[in-house]
Write a protein that holds these residues in place. Structure first.
Motif, PDB file in Angstrom:
ATOM      1  N   LEU A 121      -1.813   5.397  54.482  1.00  0.00           N
ATOM      2  CA  LEU A 121      -0.560   5.683  54.994  1.00  0.00           C
ATOM      3  C   LEU A 121      -0.568   7.310  55.329  1.00  0.00           C
ATOM      4  N   ILE A 122      -0.105   7.617  56.583  1.00  0.00           N
ATOM      5  CA  ILE A 122      -0.287   9.087  56.897  1.00  0.00           C
ATOM      6  C   ILE A 122       1.256   9.400  57.085  1.00  0.00           C
ATOM      7  N   VAL A 123       2.024  10.334  56.276  1.00  0.00           N
ATOM      8  CA  VAL A 123       3.285  10.557  56.624  1.00  0.00           C
ATOM      9  C   VAL A 123       3.446  12.106  56.684  1.00  0.00           C
ATOM     10  N   THR A 124       4.070  12.426  57.764  1.00  0.00           N
ATOM     11  CA  THR A 124       4.323  13.768  58.239  1.00  0.00           C
ATOM     12  C   THR A 124       5.145  14.313  57.340  1.00  0.00           C
ATOM     13  N   GLN A 125       5.509  15.929  57.664  1.00  0.00           N
ATOM     14  CA  GLN A 125       5.961  16.587  56.707  1.00  0.00           C
ATOM     15  C   GLN A 125       7.463  16.173  56.923  1.00  0.00           C
ATOM     16  N   ALA A 126       7.976  15.483  57.965  1.00  0.00           N
ATOM     17  CA  ALA A 126       9.386  15.088  58.108  1.00  0.00           C
ATOM     18  C   ALA A 126       9.604  13.737  57.419  1.00  0.00           C
ATOM     19  N   GLY A 176       4.044  15.147  49.552  1.00  0.00           N
ATOM     20  CA  GLY A 176       4.230  16.620  49.398  1.00  0.00           C
ATOM     21  C   GLY A 176       3.132  16.891  48.220  1.00  0.00           C
ATOM     22  N   HIS A 177       2.788  15.975  47.603  1.00  0.00           N
ATOM     23  CA  HIS A 177       2.058  16.397  46.306  1.00  0.00           C
ATOM     24  C   HIS A 177       0.718  15.939  46.146  1.00  0.00           C
ATOM     25  N   THR A 178      -0.420  16.274  45.434  1.00  0.00           N
ATOM     26  CA  THR A 178      -1.584  15.800  45.561  1.00  0.00           C
ATOM     27  C   THR A 178      -1.743  15.138  44.252  1.00  0.00           C
ATOM     28  N   ASP A 179      -1.707  13.841  43.947  1.00  0.00           N
ATOM     29  CA  ASP A 179      -1.753  13.292  42.525  1.00  0.00           C
ATOM     30  C   ASP A 179      -3.081  13.372  41.955  1.00  0.00           C
ATOM     31  N   THR A 180      -2.797  13.646  40.408  1.00  0.00           N
ATOM     32  CA  THR A 180      -4.200  13.564  39.572  1.00  0.00           C
ATOM     33  C   THR A 180      -4.223  12.164  38.946  1.00  0.00           C
ATOM     34  N   ASP A 234      -0.307  18.940  64.218  1.00  0.00           N
ATOM     35  CA  ASP A 234       0.173  20.432  64.795  1.00  0.00           C
ATOM     36  C   ASP A 234       1.391  21.120  64.150  1.00  0.00           C
ATOM     37  N   ASP A 235       2.189  20.155  63.824  1.00  0.00           N
ATOM     38  CA  ASP A 235       3.533  20.393  63.089  1.00  0.00           C
ATOM     39  C   ASP A 235       3.509  20.858  61.603  1.00  0.00           C
ATOM     40  N   GLY A 236       2.280  20.625  61.107  1.00  0.00           N
ATOM     41  CA  GLY A 236       2.280  21.025  59.857  1.00  0.00           C
ATOM     42  C   GLY A 236       1.414  20.052  59.057  1.00  0.00           C
ATOM     43  N   PRO A 237       1.312  20.239  57.530  1.00  0.00           N
ATOM     44  CA  PRO A 237       0.339  19.450  56.853  1.00  0.00           C
ATOM     45  C   PRO A 237       1.136  17.998  56.724  1.00  0.00           C
ATOM     46  N   VAL A 238       0.378  17.360  56.269  1.00  0.00           N
ATOM     47  CA  VAL A 238       0.533  15.728  56.385  1.00  0.00           C
ATOM     48  C   VAL A 238       0.253  15.351  54.654  1.00  0.00           C
TER      49      VAL A 238
END
Length: 757
Positions: free
Chosen positions: A68-73, A123-127, A158-162
Motif C-alpha cells: 500500500l502506497i500512501v501519500t503525504q495527504a 510518515g514513519h519507518t517501522d523497526t 512529485d508532491d512529496g514523500p510517500v
C-alpha cells in the motif's frame, strides 16, 4: 547599357533567395529531425515505463505480502491485489481513498483516524511490525489480524514523500497458534483430570510432567516428581522391566508397548502398575519424548493372585491342595539329586470322625486349622505342607539331609499335637498316624503318584499297628497300599452279607422340637477295619450294578425300621444318587418294600442331591415321577447350591427341599447367609414345598430358621446319626410327622393323596 546592367544584376538576387530558401529548408529539416528523435526517445521511455510498470504489477500481484502506497495527504496512491484482498476493498475504489475511510480495528474498538494513521505507521519507518485488525468476511464481529510494516520514501511522488506499507495476513498463523494453544490446553486439562496416571518423559527416561493421579499413586506431589528419573520409582526387582521395549520403541521396531511392573511409593508401600508407553517424534521422524499412561493394577493383581491362590490352596487351612502338591512333588523329583534330597510324609488324624460327630463340623474345622498350624511349625520351611482332603495331609520335604529332616518333622508333629485343643469346655488332644517314604528307584518308578502311594501305605501300616505313630515305607507294604482297591472288591460281598447298615439322624419340627423323622446314613461295619464312614467306601463304587444293589438293600433296612418304629407317622429319607435311577429297579424295590411292610407311601422319602442331577435324562425323570405318583415324596438335598436349582423345582416332581448346611453355618451372624436362607425358604413355601434345614449346630440357628419359616431341621444340636439299637434305647416321642395333614403357619402344603408332605 543600363538595361544590360539590370539584366546582369538580376541573377545575383535570385541566388540569394535560393540560398535563403535552402537555409530555411535545412533548418526545417533539422527541427524535424530533432522532433523525430524526441518522439522516438519518448516512445522508448514510455515503452520502458510500461514495461517497468508491468514488471512492478507482476511483482505486486505475485508477492505474498500486500503493498500500500500512501501519500503525504494520507490518501492511497497505489494498492496491490493482495492488499486489496486483505483489506476487503477493490483497487479501483481504494486508489485516492483517504486512509481514514478504511474500516480498521484495534483492541476490538473502532480506530480513530489519527490512531489509524499511527497504526499503519504513516510518515514513519517501522523497526518492528504492528498488528492491525481488519473486517472479516463472516459478519460484523469477525476480525482478521494483519501484520503491517511502514517505510518512508522521501522522493516517492512529485508532491512529496510517500509511505510504503507492506502487510501480511497473519490470521491463519494466529488461528493455527490459537488452535495449537487450545489443543495444548485441552491436553493438559485432560491430563490433569485423567482418572489414571499420565506422564511426559524425556528421552533420558526422566519425568518432565506428571498429573495428579500419577502423583497420588506414587504417594508424592506433582512438583516433587518433575525432573525425577522414572527408574528411581521402580521396584528394585523390576528396574529393567521396560528397558528392552524402550530400545525397540526408540529404534522404530514398534509404535508402543505395554508392561506391568512394581513401583515403590514414597511411604515405602509397593504398587503394581500397567504402563502404556508411546513415543512422540518430530515431523522428520526424530524421537522427541515419551507419553506414558500408568494404571494402578494392584487390586487386579491381588485379585488374580488370590484367585490363583484359591485354585491351588485349601480354603479352610490355607495349605497347598492336592493339585499344587502334585505339581511341587513332580518338580522336585525332576531335580538331579532328588533321590537324596526328597521325601514325603503322609499324615492322617486318628479319631477325627468321632470328634466331628460329637461336636459338629465347626469344631472339626477348628481342629483341622490347629493341625495345619502344627504341621507348618514342624516343617519349619523345609518343605510344602498340603491338605488333600478331610483329615488327610501330606508334606513334601526337600532338604540336604532329607532322611534326618523327615524324622525330625515327624517327631515335631507328634510333639505339637500333644498340646490340647480347647473345644467348648473340653480339652481335646489330637493324634495322628504318619507314613514316611524316601524318594528312591522303588518309590519313584511311577513318578509323584508312586511316591505318595508309598507314603500312604506306610501311614496305613501305622494305623493298623496302633495309631498315633510313624512308619517308614518298605516294599512289603505294597500289598497294603492297595487298601482302597481291596475295599472296592469287598463291597459286593459286604452288601450281600448285610455289612452295610443304616444309622439314623433325627429330624425335628423346629416350632415344637418334636422328632418327626430321620435321615438314613449308610455305614460299613467292616469285620476287620471296624465301622467305616461313607467317605471311605462310597467313592469306590464305580459299577452301576453295585450302586443299584446297595440302594435297594438299604431300602429294605429303612422299611423294616419304619415297620418297628413306635409311631405310625415317622418317616425316613434315603439318599439316592442318579446312577441308582433310570431303569426302574430302585422304584420297584421301594414300592415293593412299602407293600410288604404295609407302610404309608409318605413315610419312605427319596432324597436327591443336586450334584447327582446336573443332567437328568428322561428315564430318571420317569422313575421319579413314578415314585411321586405312588405317593413317595421326593426331597431335593443341598438346596441353594449346585447347578440350576430352579429348573429342578420346575422340571422334577419335587415335594420338599433341604437347605444346604453351608447357608446354615453362618447364620444368624452372617447377614448374607441370613438373607439367602430367608429368601430360599420363602421361595420353597411359595412353591408349596416342605422345608428342612440341615447342619443346625446352635440354638440361635434353630430359632432363626424357625422364625424364617423353615419348618423342620436336623443337625448335631438335635443328635448325631445312631444305629437302630441306640434309637430304641432313647425311645423318642413321636408327636408330629412330615405327612401331618395340618398345614403350619406360613406353609403351603402340597396335596398328595389327600395328605400333605
Amino acid at each position: 547599357m543600363g538595361g544590360a546592367i539590370e539584366l546582369f544584376e538580376q541573377p545575383a538576387v535570385g541566388i540569394t533567395v535560393t540560398a535563403l530558401l535552402l537555409a530555411l529548408a535545412g533548418l526545417a529539416f533539422y527541427f524535424f529531425w530533432r522532433s523525430h528523435r524526441a518522439r522516438t526517445s519518448r516512445d522508448i521511455a514510455l515503452a520502458r515505463e510500461r514495461h517497468l510498470r508491468g514488471q512492478f504489477e507482476a511483482v505486486l500481484s505475485s508477492a505474498r505480502d500486500g503493498v500500500l502506497i500512501v501519500t503525504q495527504a494520507d490518501e492511497i496512491a497505489l494498492i496491490s491485489d493482495v492488499a486489496a484482498t486483505i483489506l476487503n476493498v477493490t483497487r479501483a475504489d481504494a486508489v485516492g481513498l483517504p486512509i481514514a475511510r478504511l474500516n480498521l480495528r484495534a483492541f476490538d474498538e473502532q480506530m480513530h483516524p489519527i490512531l489509524m494513521r499511527e497504526a499503519f505507521g504513516i510518515g514513519h519507518t517501522d523497526t518492528k511490525p504492528r498488528i492491525v485488525g481488519v473486517p472479516g468476511r463472516r459478519g460484523a464481529e469477525d476480525v482478521r489480524w494483519i501484520q503491517v510494516r511502514a517505510r518512508v520514501v522521501p522522493d516517492g511522488l512529485d508532491d512529496g514523500p510517500v509511505t510504503v506499507v507492506t502487510m501480511m495476513d497473519t490470521s491463519g498463523l494466529r488461528e493455527a497458534a490459537e488452535a495449537l494453544n487450545r489443543s495444548d490446553a485441552q491436553f493438559r486439562k485432560a491430563m490433569e483430570n485423567a482418572p489414571v496416571g499420565m506422564a511426559l518423559v524425556d528421552l533420558e527416561w526422566r519425568l518432565m510432567e506428571v498429573n495428579r493421579a500419577f502423583a497420588e499413586m506414587m504417594g508424592s506431589t506433582v512438583a516433587a516428581l518433575r525432573g525425577t528419573p522414572f527408574s528411581a520409582l521402580s521396584h528394585p526387582h523390576d528396574l529393567t522391566a521396560e528397558r528392552d521395549q524402550l530400545q525397540r520403541l526408540y529404534d522404530g521396531h514398534q509404535s508402543q508397548f505395554t508392561c506391568e511392573k512394581r513401583y515403590v511409593r514414597a511411604d515405602g508401600n509397593v504398587v503394581w502398575a500397567v504402563l502404556d508407553v508411546g513415543l512422540v517424534r518430530y515431523a522428520g521422524g526424530a524421537p522427541d519424548h515419551y507419553v506414558v499412561q500408568v494404571r494402578d493394577s494392584t487390586d487386579d493383581r491381588m485379585h488374580s493372585e488370590l484367585m490363583a491362590h484359591r485354585a491351588m490352596h485349601d480354603p479352610l487351612t490355607g495349605l497347598a491342595n492336592r493339585t499344587l502338591l502334585q505339581d511341587v512333588l513332580q518338580q522336585v523329583l525332576e531335580q538331579p539329586d532328588a533321590h537324596t534330597r526328597v521325601g514325603v510324609i503322609a499324615v492322617d488324624l486318628d479319631g477325627f470322625k468321632a470328634l466331628n460327630d460329637r461336636f459338629g463340623h465347626a469344631i472339626g474345622d477348628n481342629a483341622l486349622v490347629h493341625v495345619a498350624g502344627v504341621l507348618r511349625t514342624a516343617t519349619a520351611g523345609r518343605g510344602t505342607v498340603a491338605r488333600i482332603g478331610g483329615d488327610e495331609f501330606v508334606i513334601v520335604v526337600q532338604d540336604a539331609d532329607c532322611s534326618k529332616a523327615l524324622f525330625e518333622i515327624a517327631g515335631a508333629i507328634h510333639q505339637g499335637l500333644k498340646r490340647p485343643v480347647q473345644v467348648k469346655r473340653h480339652q481335646i488332644t489330637l493324634h495322628a498316624s504318619l507314613g514316611i517314604a524316601m524318594a528312591d528307584d522303588e518309590t519313584t518308578v511311577g513318578g509323584a503318584p508312586s511316591l505318595m502311594s508309598a507314603a500312604d501305605a506306610a501311614m496305613y501300616r501305622a494305623k493298623s499297628t496302633g495309631k498315633s505313630r510313624t512308619e517308614v515305607f518298605d516294599p512289603s507294604m505294597r500289598t497294603t497300599s492297595d487298601t482302597h482297591s481291596a475295599l472296592a472288591s469287598e463291597l459286593a460281598a459286604a452288601i450281600e452279607n448285610g455289612q452295610l447298615v443304616l444309622h439314623y439322624q433325627p429330624i425335628l419340627e423346629l416350632s415344637t422340637r418334636t422328632v418327626v423323622g430321620y435321615e438314613a446314613l449308610v455305614r460299613w461295619q467292616h469285620p476287620v477295619r471296624g465301622l467305616l464312614p461313607p467317605a471311605a467306601f462310597l467313592p469306590l463304587i464305580e459299577d452301576k450294578n453295585l450302586s443299584v444293589a446297595l440302594g435297594t438293600a438299604l431300602v429294605d433296612q429303612a422299611a423294616q425300621f419304619l415297620a418297628h418304629s413306635p409311631s405310625p407317622s415317622t418317616w425316613v429319607s434315603l439318599n439316592v444318587s442318579a446312577d441308582q435311577l433310570g431303569d426302574s429297579e430302585f422304584a420297584d424295590r421301594v414300592l415293593s418294600a412299602i407293600g410288604r411292610y404295609h407302610l404309608s407311601p409318605q413315610r419312605l422319602v427319596v432324597e436327591l442331591t443336586e450334584a447327582s442331577l446336573v443332567a437328568p435324562n428322561t428315564r430318571i425323570r420317569h422313575e421319579l415321577t413314578e415314585l411321586r405318583n405312588a405317593g413317595v415324596p421326593i426331597l431335593l438335598d443341598d438346596f441353594g447350591t449346585g447347578v440350576s436349582p430352579l429348573s429342578y423345582l420346575r422340571d422334577l416332581p419335587v415335594s420338599g427341599v433341604k437347605l444346604d448346611m453351608s447357608f446354615v453355618a453362618g447364620i444368624p451372624e452372617d447377614p448374607a447367609g441370613a438373607r439367602v436362607s430367608r429368601a430360599l425358604g420363602a421361595l420353597a413355601r411359595e412353591l408349596g414345598l416342605a422345608t428342612i434345614a440341615e447342619g443346625i449346630e446352635t440354638e440361635a440357628q434353630a430359632e432363626f430358621l424357625s422364625r424364617c419359616g423353615w419348618r423342620y431341621g436336623q443337625g448335631w444340636l438335635f443328635g448325631v446319626a445312631q444305629p437302630v439299637g441306640a434309637l430304641h434305647e432313647t425311645s423318642p416321642q413321636f408327636t408330629a410327622s412330615l405327612i401331618d395333614p395340618r398345614p403350619q403357619e406360613n406353609d403351603s402344603p402340597l396335596e398328595i393323596d389327600d395328605r400333605t408332605f
